[in-house]
Design an enzyme around this catalytic site. Structure first.
Site, PDB file in Angstrom:
ATOM      1  CG  PHE A  37      -9.266  -9.687  10.907  1.00 26.17           C
ATOM      2  CD1 PHE A  37      -8.156 -10.223  11.645  1.00 26.17           C
ATOM      3  CD2 PHE A  37      -9.783  -9.795   9.646  1.00 26.17           C
ATOM      4  CE1 PHE A  37      -7.039 -10.409  10.656  1.00 26.17           C
ATOM      5  CE2 PHE A  37      -8.721 -10.089   8.701  1.00 26.17           C
ATOM      6  CZ  PHE A  37      -7.191 -10.738   9.429  1.00 26.17           C
ATOM      7  CD  GLN A  38      -7.058  -7.380   7.355  1.00 28.63           C
ATOM      8  OE1 GLN A  38      -7.935  -7.098   6.573  1.00 28.63           O
ATOM      9  NE2 GLN A  38      -6.151  -7.989   7.027  1.00 28.63           N
ATOM     10  CG  MET A  67      22.315  12.749   3.191  1.00 30.82           C
ATOM     11  SD  MET A  67      23.351  13.990   2.431  1.00 30.82           S
ATOM     12  CE  MET A  67      22.718  14.540   1.131  1.00 30.82           C
ATOM     13  CD  GLU A  94      -1.627  -2.304   1.587  1.00 29.08           C
ATOM     14  OE1 GLU A  94      -0.420  -2.688   2.157  1.00 29.08           O
ATOM     15  OE2 GLU A  94      -2.539  -3.183   1.636  1.00 29.08           O
ATOM     16  CE  LYS A  99     -16.763  -7.020   3.607  1.00 33.98           C
ATOM     17  NZ  LYS A  99     -16.214  -8.413   3.695  1.00 33.98           N
TER      18      LYS A  99
END
Lengths: 579, 171
Positions: free
Chosen positions: A113-114, A477, A51, A163
């Site tokens: 969940f999630q 760097m 993502e 959802k």
């Protein structure tokens, strides 16, 4: 009245907004939306591999096309993975709309969940965010989100959609447009008149331009050139603003700031007038605030009032959109018959600073100097008018210094947040928005590994992006700062256990090229350009080269270290504490 | 190396906002995220159709920071208007407190007498306690609470201040 599901309302509203491409990754909480996408040919979905890649790809698409980037991810880890890209877009003012799935409304707050508090997590790295609890609100919310993302100072907007809201239906056409977000667009006329009078009276003016010019659209770059032509002032640009002004112009001072040119920083320091157009006096530009341009009157043109006096106190603020304010200034200049002072003495002083040749670097017979690699990349690709993305680090600054830009939307880099792993997905987004363009991610061997999984995305969609790795086997760097500040104690900055980039490229169906010798440099670059498909170039460069000139963090912007200077002196605790 | 501290000013900000979920978190979070201070914060719905709330924040910081707070608040989409009452001029600041005092005998009598002096109302009483309701400038409440502390203070609840410009015009 007919009813549609939330997912269908979403699709229709995106189409109405002119969305052509969505970057995303499916998951449980967005399955209804993915099902709506399945048979819908109006929107092209680009399946990324992570993502973070979706968010950066959307940024690259937005920066190179000027259109908002759209991201679609699932709840929980989908959303949290996208956060870095959202924060990046927030810092660099990139228009983006991020659609995140959420667990069903009844499950919110139960540690389902999630489940993650996406609205809470993204609250301070978005311009605005929403949790939509009713499909009837979806269309109005999405429409407002696009308006907020693209108007005023652009930025990311997150819409979190449970959802059940995607599944439930609502009457069609129930979209009451909202109009609460109306940022100012034109500058106050009296301020414009005063600015033009100050510009005409200035004997040592500098135009200091930033990403706001790019964000304002290509017309702003044209107007900037016109205003510069009228007033004759020398011009410098921030990292974010490169390309707004053509690099071959004699008024061009190069980039300013920590790794800017000596002449740009000296001109800022000795100027009697600085006009900042769409820039924000970032600490990488000013250095130590007390020593920044002490004798200059400062005019600050910005669309965001909160940028005014945030770090540097200015004499004349002008709140407005760059395009409109520049046009106002040009009109005022012409109608008031203004004429510039004779700036020949000012340019003579600038030539003196230019003569220091601050971008010079030691030549080598054996090794490929990274600066040379960028110079050759520029020379061999400039005829194609390429789009350059970068990761973050030395290679990014070398690209900013030694690649030259002539038009806006050609230079895509993570400036504010400084996100390693930005360049490859951004190149993918840019290539999708500009199918005919030569798109090159100038990368380092460390940064490229941060979103290396997106090689697969480019393969899947047959995007011929090029990745040009300046491989010095260090997080260069970090190593450079350790050399400068910590007596060369290179703590964890060596890139050990590197992959064989050629084999890696081939594993993903890319072409891999390794350049090890100076003699092979041009041929390697040419082979990259000539290959009709994605290419990784592993360009082995001098390992310990420093990116100079440079002023240290927290040091005056005139105290620039150049090649040949001692880089090993004692550093105070204040300097160590300065980022 | 030492951390430097700068001179501070106290300001009262009146903010009108859309009455939507998360707005308070946005504003409070803005203060923490950017290192600003909140001395007190009050919020309540002020509109007929429950669309708009007014938030009063008392903050302190150096003048440049106060100006940034103002500008950063205005950047938030649901924020309609930010008025710096301290900057705008003469204004009224009021706060309400509930003060519970328990005791018997002289202390109880003295508490009631002082409440009268401070124009605090008794809103609950038992044979051993009072709850006083007191309204006024924050300093007045401070001094009342300080007196009650000696007379059997049990607990204090304060609303934080609300403010408004003096005169005929709104902020």
């Amino acid at each position: 009245m007919t009813e549609r599901s939330g997912a269908d309302i979403l699709m229709d509203t995106l189409v109405e907004q002119g969305v052509e491409v969505v970057f995303g990754y499916p998951g449980g909480a967005v399955l209804p939306i993915y099902d709506a996408l399945f048979n819908d040919n109006r929107i092209r979905h680009i399946l990324v591999r992570h993502e973070a890649g979706a968010a950066h790809a959307a940024e690259g698409y937005a920066r190179s096309t000027g259109k908002p980037g759209v991201v679609l991810v699932t709840s929980g880890p989908g959303a949290t993975n996208a956060v870095t890209g959202i924060a990046d877009a927030f810092m660099d003012s990139i228009p983006m709309v991020v659609l995140t799935g959420q667990v069903a409304t009844a499950m919110i707050g139960t540690d389902a969940f999630q489940e993650a508090d996406t609205v809470g997590i993204t609250r301070h790295c978005t311009k605005h965010n929403y949790l939509v609890k009713d499909p009837a609100d979806l269309a109005a919310t999405i429409n407002e989100a696009f308006k907020i993302a693209t108007t005023g100072r652009p930025g990311p907007v997150v819409i979190d959609i449970p959802k059940d809201v995607q599944v439930a239906s609502a009457p069609a056409n129930q979209t009451e447009p909202r109009s609460r977000f109306n940022p100012p667009t034109t500058g106050a006329p009296e301020a414009i008149a005063q600015a033009v009078a100050m510009l005409a009276a200035a004997e040592a003016p500098v135009l200091y331009t930033g990403g706001g010019i790019i964000n304002s659209g290509p017309e702003a770059s044209e107007l900037l050139r016109e205003l510069q032509d009228l007033c004759g002032a020398p011009l410098t640009s921030t990292l974010m603003g490169l390309g707004a002004f053509p690099a071959q112009n004699k008024a061009w001072l190069g980039m300013l700031g920590m790794h800017g040119t000596y002449e740009a920083n000296m001109a800022m320091n000795r100027a009697d007038l600085i006009i900042s157009v769409g820039a924000r006096f970032d600490d990488r530009v000013t250095g130590r605030i007390e020593d920044f341009a002490p004798n200059a009157k400062k005019i600050h043109i910005d669309i965001d009032r909160s940028s005014i006096n945030k770090t540097v106190q200015v004499d004349l603020p002008i709140i407005g959109d760059c395009t409109l304010v520049l046009r106002q200034m040009i009109d005022e200049w012409k109608s008031s018959d203004a004429s510039a002072q004779n700036l020949s003495e000012w340019y003579a002083r600038i030539d003196g600073w230019r003569a220091r040749n601050s971008l010079a670097y030691p030549q080598s017979e054996e090794e490929i100097m990274p600066q040379l690699a960028i110079e050759r990349l520029f020379e061999l690709t400039k005829q194609y008018d390429p789009i350059i993305t970068t990761e973050v680090g030395q290679h990014q600054m070398w690209a900013a210094q030694h690649f030259h830009f002539f038009a806006p939307n050609k230079w895509l880099t993570s400036g504010g947040l400084g996100t390693m792993g930005y360049g490859l997905p951004a190149a993918i987004g840019a290539q999708l928005g500009n199918p005919e363009a030569l798109v090159i991610d100038v990368a380092g061997e460390a940064s490229i590994q941060m979103n290396i999984q997106e090689l697969g995305t480019a393969s899947q969609y047959r995007l011929p992006v090029k990745v040009f790795i300046l491989n010095n086997e260090y997080m260069g760097m970090v190593r450079q700062w350790q050399e400068l500040t910590y007596e060369s104690r290179y703590s964890n900055s060596y890139s050990d256990s590197l992959p064989d980039f050629v084999k890696l490229a081939e594993a993903y169906g890319w072409k891999g090229i390794v350049i090890e010798n100076l003699d092979d440099l041009d041929a390697g670059i040419q082979a990259m350009i000539d290959h009709d498909g994605p290419v990784i170039v592993d360009c082995r460069v001098a390992k310990l080269a420093n990116c100079l000139p440079m002023f240290r963090s927290g040091a005056p912007h005139t105290e620039m270290i150049m090649y040949g200077d001692d880089t090993q002196r004692e550093v105070t605790a204040e300097a160590k504490a300065s980022v | 190396m030492k951390i430097q501290h700068r001179e501070q000013e106290r300001h009262v900000l009146a903010i009108t906002v859309d009455n939507e979920s998360g707005i308070l978190a946005k504003i409070a979070g803005l203060f923490t995220a950017r290192g600003y201070n909140i001395d007190s914060l009050t919020v309540a719905d002020i509109s007929e159709n429950h669309n708009v709330s007014r938030i009063t924040i008392v903050t302190h910081g150096p003048p440049a920071v106060i100006d940034q707070i103002h500008a950063q608040l205005e950047r938030l989409v649901p924020v309609h208007k930010v008025s710096d009452l301290t900057e705008l001029g003469p204004h009224v600041e009021r706060e309400l407190a509930l003060v519970k005092v328990a005791g018997k005998g002289d202390n109880r009598v003295e508490a009631l007498r002082l409440a009268d002096v401070y124009r605090a109302k008794v809103v609950d009483s038992t044979t051993e306690s009072f709850i006083f309701e007191i309204t006024g400038a924050p300093e007045k409440i401070d001094s009342f609470v300080a007196l009650m502390r000696e007379l059997g203070l049990v607990e204090v609840g304060r609303t934080g201040i609300v403010g408004m410009m003096r005169g005929v015009n709104g902020a």
